[in-house]
Each structure stands twice: as structure tokens, then as C-alpha cells.
Design a protein around this motif. Structure first.
Motif, PDB file in Angstrom:
ATOM      1  N   GLY A 237      39.993  33.876  52.080  1.00  0.00           N
ATOM      2  CA  GLY A 237      40.555  34.958  52.882  1.00  0.00           C
ATOM      3  C   GLY A 237      41.959  35.342  52.453  1.00  0.00           C
ATOM      4  O   GLY A 237      42.611  36.156  53.101  1.00  0.00           O
ATOM      5  N   ARG A 238      42.436  34.721  51.394  1.00  0.00           N
ATOM      6  CA  ARG A 238      43.668  35.144  50.695  1.00  0.00           C
ATOM      7  C   ARG A 238      44.981  34.865  51.414  1.00  0.00           C
ATOM      8  O   ARG A 238      45.897  34.383  50.835  1.00  0.00           O
ATOM      9  CB  ARG A 238      43.566  36.604  50.296  1.00  0.00           C
ATOM     10  N   LYS A 239      45.074  35.192  52.702  1.00  0.00           N
ATOM     11  CA  LYS A 239      46.280  34.851  53.472  1.00  0.00           C
ATOM     12  C   LYS A 239      47.588  35.220  52.765  1.00  0.00           C
ATOM     13  O   LYS A 239      48.469  34.385  52.561  1.00  0.00           O
ATOM     14  CB  LYS A 239      46.285  33.361  53.834  1.00  0.00           C
ATOM     15  N   LEU A 240      47.707  36.472  52.398  1.00  0.00           N
ATOM     16  CA  LEU A 240      48.951  36.950  51.794  1.00  0.00           C
ATOM     17  C   LEU A 240      49.932  37.342  52.896  1.00  0.00           C
ATOM     18  O   LEU A 240      49.569  37.471  54.052  1.00  0.00           O
ATOM     19  CB  LEU A 240      48.678  38.180  50.920  1.00  0.00           C
ATOM     20  N   PHE A 241      51.185  37.556  52.486  1.00  0.00           N
ATOM     21  CA  PHE A 241      52.166  38.148  53.400  1.00  0.00           C
ATOM     22  C   PHE A 241      52.050  39.652  53.217  1.00  0.00           C
ATOM     23  O   PHE A 241      52.527  40.218  52.244  1.00  0.00           O
ATOM     24  CB  PHE A 241      53.566  37.630  53.079  1.00  0.00           C
ATOM     25  N   HIS A 242      51.390  40.299  54.173  1.00  0.00           N
ATOM     26  CA  HIS A 242      50.975  41.696  53.980  1.00  0.00           C
ATOM     27  C   HIS A 242      52.132  42.673  53.868  1.00  0.00           C
ATOM     28  O   HIS A 242      52.028  43.693  53.212  1.00  0.00           O
ATOM     29  CB  HIS A 242      50.034  42.106  55.108  1.00  0.00           C
TER      30      HIS A 242
ATOM     31  N   GLY B 215      40.893  44.661  47.769  1.00  0.00           N
ATOM     32  CA  GLY B 215      40.488  43.268  47.994  1.00  0.00           C
ATOM     33  C   GLY B 215      40.592  42.426  46.734  1.00  0.00           C
ATOM     34  O   GLY B 215      41.067  41.285  46.761  1.00  0.00           O
ATOM     35  N   GLY B 216      40.152  42.984  45.608  1.00  0.00           N
ATOM     36  CA  GLY B 216      40.196  42.255  44.343  1.00  0.00           C
ATOM     37  C   GLY B 216      41.626  41.964  43.916  1.00  0.00           C
ATOM     38  O   GLY B 216      41.944  40.867  43.448  1.00  0.00           O
ATOM     39  N   GLU B 217      42.487  42.955  44.112  1.00  0.00           N
ATOM     40  CA  GLU B 217      43.899  42.757  43.739  1.00  0.00           C
ATOM     41  C   GLU B 217      44.564  41.721  44.638  1.00  0.00           C
ATOM     42  O   GLU B 217      45.372  40.905  44.176  1.00  0.00           O
ATOM     43  CB  GLU B 217      44.647  44.095  43.826  1.00  0.00           C
ATOM     44  N   GLN B 218      44.189  41.733  45.924  1.00  0.00           N
ATOM     45  CA  GLN B 218      44.756  40.717  46.834  1.00  0.00           C
ATOM     46  C   GLN B 218      44.326  39.315  46.386  1.00  0.00           C
ATOM     47  O   GLN B 218      45.127  38.372  46.428  1.00  0.00           O
ATOM     48  CB  GLN B 218      44.291  40.974  48.272  1.00  0.00           C
ATOM     49  N   GLN B 219      43.078  39.211  45.940  1.00  0.00           N
ATOM     50  CA  GLN B 219      42.605  37.912  45.465  1.00  0.00           C
ATOM     51  C   GLN B 219      43.383  37.494  44.217  1.00  0.00           C
ATOM     52  O   GLN B 219      43.718  36.316  44.046  1.00  0.00           O
ATOM     53  CB  GLN B 219      41.108  37.975  45.179  1.00  0.00           C
ATOM     54  N   MET B 220      43.692  38.461  43.355  1.00  0.00           N
ATOM     55  CA  MET B 220      44.486  38.150  42.167  1.00  0.00           C
ATOM     56  C   MET B 220      45.876  37.634  42.559  1.00  0.00           C
ATOM     57  O   MET B 220      46.386  36.681  41.967  1.00  0.00           O
ATOM     58  CB  MET B 220      44.641  39.405  41.288  1.00  0.00           C
ATOM     59  N   VAL B 221      46.472  38.270  43.583  1.00  0.00           N
ATOM     60  CA  VAL B 221      47.793  37.801  44.047  1.00  0.00           C
ATOM     61  C   VAL B 221      47.680  36.373  44.574  1.00  0.00           C
ATOM     62  O   VAL B 221      48.521  35.512  44.280  1.00  0.00           O
ATOM     63  CB  VAL B 221      48.379  38.726  45.144  1.00  0.00           C
ATOM     64  N   ALA B 222      46.608  36.122  45.336  1.00  0.00           N
ATOM     65  CA  ALA B 222      46.439  34.782  45.911  1.00  0.00           C
ATOM     66  C   ALA B 222      46.310  33.721  44.809  1.00  0.00           C
ATOM     67  O   ALA B 222      46.931  32.656  44.889  1.00  0.00           O
ATOM     68  CB  ALA B 222      45.213  34.756  46.820  1.00  0.00           C
TER      69      ALA B 222
ATOM     70  N   LEU C 120      40.327  26.505  44.344  1.00  0.00           N
ATOM     71  CA  LEU C 120      40.045  27.877  44.761  1.00  0.00           C
ATOM     72  C   LEU C 120      38.905  27.873  45.766  1.00  0.00           C
ATOM     73  O   LEU C 120      37.821  27.356  45.486  1.00  0.00           O
ATOM     74  CB  LEU C 120      39.639  28.723  43.546  1.00  0.00           C
ATOM     75  N   ASP C 121      39.148  28.459  46.940  1.00  0.00           N
ATOM     76  CA  ASP C 121      38.122  28.508  47.977  1.00  0.00           C
ATOM     77  C   ASP C 121      37.510  29.905  48.019  1.00  0.00           C
ATOM     78  O   ASP C 121      38.151  30.848  48.469  1.00  0.00           O
ATOM     79  CB  ASP C 121      38.724  28.150  49.343  1.00  0.00           C
ATOM     80  N   GLU C 122      36.289  30.022  47.537  1.00  0.00           N
ATOM     81  CA  GLU C 122      35.528  31.272  47.578  1.00  0.00           C
ATOM     82  C   GLU C 122      36.314  32.470  47.044  1.00  0.00           C
ATOM     83  O   GLU C 122      36.457  33.483  47.750  1.00  0.00           O
ATOM     84  CB  GLU C 122      35.118  31.581  49.035  1.00  0.00           C
TER      85      GLU C 122
ATOM     86  N   ALA D 245      33.346  43.510  45.650  1.00  0.00           N
ATOM     87  CA  ALA D 245      32.273  44.253  44.992  1.00  0.00           C
ATOM     88  C   ALA D 245      31.916  43.536  43.695  1.00  0.00           C
ATOM     89  O   ALA D 245      32.781  42.890  43.092  1.00  0.00           O
ATOM     90  CB  ALA D 245      32.740  45.666  44.700  1.00  0.00           C
ATOM     91  N   PRO D 246      30.640  43.651  43.254  1.00  0.00           N
ATOM     92  CA  PRO D 246      30.189  42.883  42.080  1.00  0.00           C
ATOM     93  C   PRO D 246      31.095  43.000  40.853  1.00  0.00           C
ATOM     94  O   PRO D 246      31.374  42.000  40.194  1.00  0.00           O
ATOM     95  CB  PRO D 246      28.805  43.472  41.800  1.00  0.00           C
ATOM     96  N   ILE D 247      31.602  44.180  40.582  1.00  0.00           N
ATOM     97  CA  ILE D 247      32.414  44.345  39.370  1.00  0.00           C
ATOM     98  C   ILE D 247      33.740  43.590  39.485  1.00  0.00           C
ATOM     99  O   ILE D 247      34.217  42.977  38.527  1.00  0.00           O
ATOM    100  CB  ILE D 247      32.623  45.834  39.037  1.00  0.00           C
ATOM    101  N   LEU D 248      34.293  43.577  40.700  1.00  0.00           N
ATOM    102  CA  LEU D 248      35.547  42.836  40.929  1.00  0.00           C
ATOM    103  C   LEU D 248      35.292  41.337  40.928  1.00  0.00           C
ATOM    104  O   LEU D 248      36.117  40.548  40.462  1.00  0.00           O
ATOM    105  CB  LEU D 248      36.174  43.256  42.250  1.00  0.00           C
ATOM    106  N   MET D 249      34.129  40.944  41.462  1.00  0.00           N
ATOM    107  CA  MET D 249      33.753  39.525  41.425  1.00  0.00           C
ATOM    108  C   MET D 249      33.757  39.040  39.988  1.00  0.00           C
ATOM    109  O   MET D 249      34.308  37.984  39.668  1.00  0.00           O
ATOM    110  CB  MET D 249      32.329  39.347  41.983  1.00  0.00           C
ATOM    111  N   GLN D 250      33.140  39.837  39.130  1.00  0.00           N
ATOM    112  CA  GLN D 250      33.059  39.465  37.721  1.00  0.00           C
ATOM    113  C   GLN D 250      34.457  39.332  37.120  1.00  0.00           C
ATOM    114  O   GLN D 250      34.735  38.404  36.366  1.00  0.00           O
ATOM    115  CB  GLN D 250      32.241  40.531  36.970  1.00  0.00           C
ATOM    116  N   GLU D 251      35.329  40.246  37.519  1.00  0.00           N
ATOM    117  CA  GLU D 251      36.699  40.214  37.008  1.00  0.00           C
ATOM    118  C   GLU D 251      37.411  38.930  37.451  1.00  0.00           C
ATOM    119  O   GLU D 251      38.101  38.283  36.662  1.00  0.00           O
ATOM    120  CB  GLU D 251      37.439  41.450  37.521  1.00  0.00           C
ATOM    121  N   ILE D 252      37.203  38.565  38.715  1.00  0.00           N
ATOM    122  CA  ILE D 252      37.833  37.337  39.225  1.00  0.00           C
ATOM    123  C   ILE D 252      37.280  36.108  38.481  1.00  0.00           C
ATOM    124  O   ILE D 252      38.042  35.222  38.071  1.00  0.00           O
ATOM    125  CB  ILE D 252      37.616  37.203  40.751  1.00  0.00           C
ATOM    126  N   PHE D 253      35.971  36.075  38.267  1.00  0.00           N
ATOM    127  CA  PHE D 253      35.400  34.936  37.521  1.00  0.00           C
ATOM    128  C   PHE D 253      35.960  34.893  36.095  1.00  0.00           C
ATOM    129  O   PHE D 253      36.252  33.813  35.575  1.00  0.00           O
ATOM    130  CB  PHE D 253      33.870  34.989  37.517  1.00  0.00           C
TER     131      PHE D 253
END
Ligand code: ATP
Length: 236
Positions: free
Chosen positions: A86-91, A139-146, A160-162, A168-176
Motif C-alpha cells: 500500500g506504499r504509505k508515502l507522505f502524500h 499508482g506505479g510511480e508511487q510504488q517506485m517511490v516506495a 517488498l510486500d506485494e 495495471a499489467p504494464i506497470l506491474m511488468q515495469e515494477i518486476f
């Protein structure tokens, strides 16, 4: 000697036991996945290693010394860093400030400029958005920040937790791909994922957690071809 070692770890929330005699290890330089369905205890396992939950019985050792007796702050100082689900960034803070927060421990603070350069090389999109508020990122960029924030802490073990959750599938692939790139730099990664196919593909080894117990373990390439894993987790 493994970098991280759990021996017969039992964890409960009050009267409800969630982890049963969990034993596992992560060697330096390995990517190890914990796979399992909803409620299997994956998040609980990471939170226990991070010291956010107490161990009922059993032991957790890191670099040969007990970890389960330390506070969460000391555990981060030892080099065990969790990127929460869930990333938990400082928004209301910028990308830059969110990243820098990760480097507050003394070891990380001493090399933060260098680490930041590396994070921006891995995530060029964050460099372009360094002054943007976290809440305005995708969402993908927030995950990158996390993940970047976790790296800023100079982890010896990055958990890394989930990381692909809700993307979205394309961003998932990018994160992997990003996780693969981090691993290729020699990082040691403990990855919790529901996307079993992608996580096994980038892991050296994996543990299958079912109802709080280690049901299977082995080489990721071996588990990928296991009949039970195929039907239960790969939908084949
Ligand atoms: P998911 O992928 O759905 O997050 P998980 O494998 O990470 O699942 P956990 O979140 O570790 O599973 O939860 C394991 C079990 O512990 C579940 O049955 C859950 O309901 C229970 N649990 C989790 N947090 C608490 C809590 N704070 N108090 C009581 N029970 C909890």
C-alpha cells in the motif's frame, strides 16, 4: 551462514495463531519469494521480521545475531528494510523529500547523494518528477517511490510486500523489471507476492506459505513446474 534465518517462528494476534513453526533462510545476493494466497500470513511474516510484531516462540537471526529481540528502529539500522504494502508515502511531500526520508539512519545518511543518484538511474521517471507531490503520482510511480525510499536506507536485505498490487499489467511488468534490476546490482531481496508467475520468474528460490505454514520450498524454477503450484497458484 545465511544472511537471514528464521527458526520455528510462531506468531499470534492475541489468541489467534497466524504463523506456525516457520523456518526459512535468505542467503546474501539471493532473491527469495514468499508466495501464498490471501490470508496465508505473508504480510505477518514480513512485519515479524521487521520487528513490528513480536515472536511468540522461535528465533530470527540476521548475520548470525538475533533480530527478534531488537526494536523496529534497530532492525532498520541493522540493514533490514521493509517496503510496506500500500506504499504509505507522505502524500503532501515531494518525490525528493519522500526519498530522502528513507536515508535517516546514520549509515544511509552518509552516502545519500550517491544512493539517490542510483535510485534516479533505476527510476528515471522519478528524476523527472522530483518536485512533484507524491499524491499526484500514478499508482506505479508511487510504488517506485516506495521502493526507492527503501533503497535510500541502504538495506542489506530489502523486503517488498506485494509491490505489484493494484497496478495495471504494464506497470506491474515495469515494477518486476525494476526489482530484477535492483537484484542485478547484488541486492538481497525478500519478495512477497500474489503474482506467483512473475515473482517466481525473477526469484532464485521460493517458499509457499499455506495457512501460516511453509508448505513447500525450493528453487523457483523447480516450483514453477510443480503440479500443486501450477494448479493452486498459476491457474494451469
Ligand atoms: P494478503 O495477501 O491477503 O494480505 P497475507 O498472506 O499477507 O494475505 P496476513 O495479512 O499476514 O496474510 O494475514 C494472515 C492472517 O492473520 C489472516 O487470517 C488475517 O485475518 C490475520 N490478521 C492479520 N492482521 C491481523 C490483526 N491485526 N489482528 C488479527 N488478525 C490479523
Amino acid at each position: 551462514m545465511p544472511l537471514l534465518e528464521l527458526n520455528d517462528v510462531n506468531v499470534s494476534y492475541g489468541d489467534v495463531q497466524v504463523l506456525y513453526d516457520v523456518s526459512l533462510h535468505v542467503n546474501e545476493g539471493e532473491v527469495v519469494s514468499i508466495i501464498g494466497g490471501n490470508g496465508a500470513g505473508k504480510t505477518t511474516l514480513l512485519r515479524t521480521i521487521s520487528g513490528l510484531l513480536g515472536v511468540g516462540s522461535g528465533a530470527i537471526n540476521f548475520e548470525g545475531a538475533p533480530l527478534h529481540t531488537l526494536t523496529p528502529e534497530k532492525i532498520v539500522e541493522r540493514g533490514v528494510v521493509q517496503v510496506p504494502e500500500g506504499r504509505k508515502l507522505f502524500h503532501l511531500m515531494t518525490v525528493f523529500d519522500n526519498l530522502i526520508v528513507g536515508a535517516y539512519n546514520r549509515r544511509a545518511n552518509a552516502v545519500k547523494d550517491e544512493t539517490l543518484k542510483n535510485v534516479y538511474e533505476l527510476f528515471p521517471r522519478l528524476k523527472e518528477r522530483t518536485e512533484q507531490l507524491a499524491m499526484t503520482l500514478s499508482g506505479g510511480e508511487q510504488q517506485m517511490v516506495a521502493i526507492g525510499r527503501g533503497m535510500m536506507a541502504c538495506p542489506k536485505l530489502l523486503m517488498l510486500d506485494e509491490p505489484s498490487l493494484g497496478l495495471a499489467p504494464i506497470l506491474m511488468q515495469e515494477i518486476f523489471n525494476n526489482v530484477r534490476a535492483i537484484a542485478d546490482q547484488g541486492a538481497t531481496v525478500l519478495l512477497v507476492e500474489q503474482d506467483v508467475k512473475n515473482s517466481l520468474a525473477l526469484s532464485d528460490r521460493a517458499y509457499v506459505l499455506e495457512h501460516g505454514r511453509v508448505a513447500m520450498e525450493g528453487e523457483a524454477s523447480h516450483l514453477m513446474n510443480d503440479p500443486h503450484v501450477k494448479t493452486a497458484y498459476l491457474g494451469l
